[in-house]
Design an enzyme around this catalytic site. Structure first.
Site, short mmCIF file in Angstrom:
data_model
loop_
_atom_site.label_atom_id
_atom_site.label_comp_id
_atom_site.label_asym_id
_atom_site.label_seq_id
_atom_site.Cartn_x
_atom_site.Cartn_y
_atom_site.Cartn_z
N PRO A 163 2.84 4.79 11.76
CG PRO A 163 2.96 6.55 13.27
CD PRO A 163 3.19 6.19 11.82
CD GLU A 164 0.65 -0.87 10.58
OE1 GLU A 164 -0.20 -1.76 10.66
OE2 GLU A 164 1.79 -1.06 10.12
CE LYS A 173 -2.95 2.93 8.93
NZ LYS A 173 -2.23 2.91 7.64
NE ARG A 205 4.33 0.82 2.25
CZ ARG A 205 3.61 1.19 3.30
NH1 ARG A 205 2.38 1.62 3.15
NH2 ARG A 205 4.13 1.13 4.52
#
Ligand SMILES: [Zn+2]
Length: 281
Positions: A2-3, A58, A271
């Site tokens: 979640p950002e 976050k 990533r």
């Protein structure tokens, strides 16, 4: 993970639903999710009233108050990769992966009882009690400003501090808070900047485009209630729908909507990184 748009979506929902409730009990079955320790967490939060729900990057920030002394303290929630915060009535059937439940009661509100359930499939997230204002300020110092708080000059100044690829800088929470892998990829696409460009080589014009692009993808993420391509859920378990509007994130092999070139995937800082070789040079 979640950002900012996902955590902000949850924050707004929590602010509407649980402010004014008193924490009357805590159940848990995984010690590592409660910091500094389960005992300190429980002693810190039980008997206090939730006075507000904030956010930094976050990180979710629950402001809690001793109903008599009005002294404020906090508990923080980091969802990391797979955390979910759910608001349920006590008779709702159990949710998957729930390892902590805060039992809430209200005097004059309806409903009178709620549960704040913390679901964590991979156990990287945590809830942390923070008793003192000084300790709280120290924790928040580890986070940089959020994109919405920056003007072009301040953003350029941050960019000038490193030769690292721009995408890695965007995701460095100490420099700028709130951006993760999804929105970094999509913002760089909108701004037509290659993710490997050294941060300190961006022109004023590129920096300005990028800052606007970050704001644009964040607003879009918020509009769609976040991205639920993986674990993220809203407080009643609903999915967000930004995943239906990804620009390049997760789109390797598809054609760029702008120039028709095929979107590529590379690894950057471990990533998955997605970009269009046609318009992000
Ligand atoms: Zn393109």
């Amino acid at each position: 993970m979640p950002e900012l748009p996902e955590v902000e979506t949850i924050r707004r929902q929590l602010e509407r639903e649980i402010v004014g409730f008193k924490i009357v009990d805590v159940w848990y079955d995984r010690e590592k999710l409660l910091r500094p320790s389960p005992r300190e967490f429980i002693d810190g939060v039980v008997g206090k009233t939730i006075a507000g729900v904030g956010r930094r990057g976050k990180l979710l920030i629950f402001k809690i108050q001793n109903p008599k002394s009005k002294i404020q303290s906090y508990f923080l929630v980091h969802l990391r990769l797979s955390g979910r915060i759910l608001v349920r009535s006590p008779n709702t059937p159990p949710d998957d992966y729930v390892h902590v439940i805060l039992k809430l009661k209200a005097k004059s509100q309806k409903p009178k009882a709620l549960e704040l359930r913390f679901a964590e499939a991979r156990l990287f997230g945590y809830m942390q009690y923070v008793g003192g204002q000084k300790e709280f300020d120290e924790i928040l110092k580890k986070y940089g400003p959020e994109p919405f708080e920056l003007d072009e000059g301040q953003f350029l100044e941050i960019l000038s501090t490193t030769r690292k690829p721009i995408k890695l800088l965007l995701m460095d929470q100490k420099k700028i808070a709130g951006i993760g892998n999804i929105y970094a990829n999509d913002a760089l696409f909108l701004a037509k900047i290659h993710p490997q460009t050294p941060a300190n080589t961006l022109s004023r014009d590129q920096a300005s485009r990028l800052l606007k692009a970050i704001e644009t993808v964040f607003k879009e993420g918020l509009k769609y209630g976040g991205a639920s391509d993986q674990w993220y859920r809203q407080v009643h378990g609903e999915k967000g729908s930004y995943q239906e509007h990804f620009k390049v994130y997760g789109q390797a092999g598809k054609k760029c909507e702008r120039c028709g070139a095929v979107i590529k995937r590379i690894e950057l800082g471990g990533r998955g990184t997605f970009y269009c070789p046609g318009c992000q040079k």
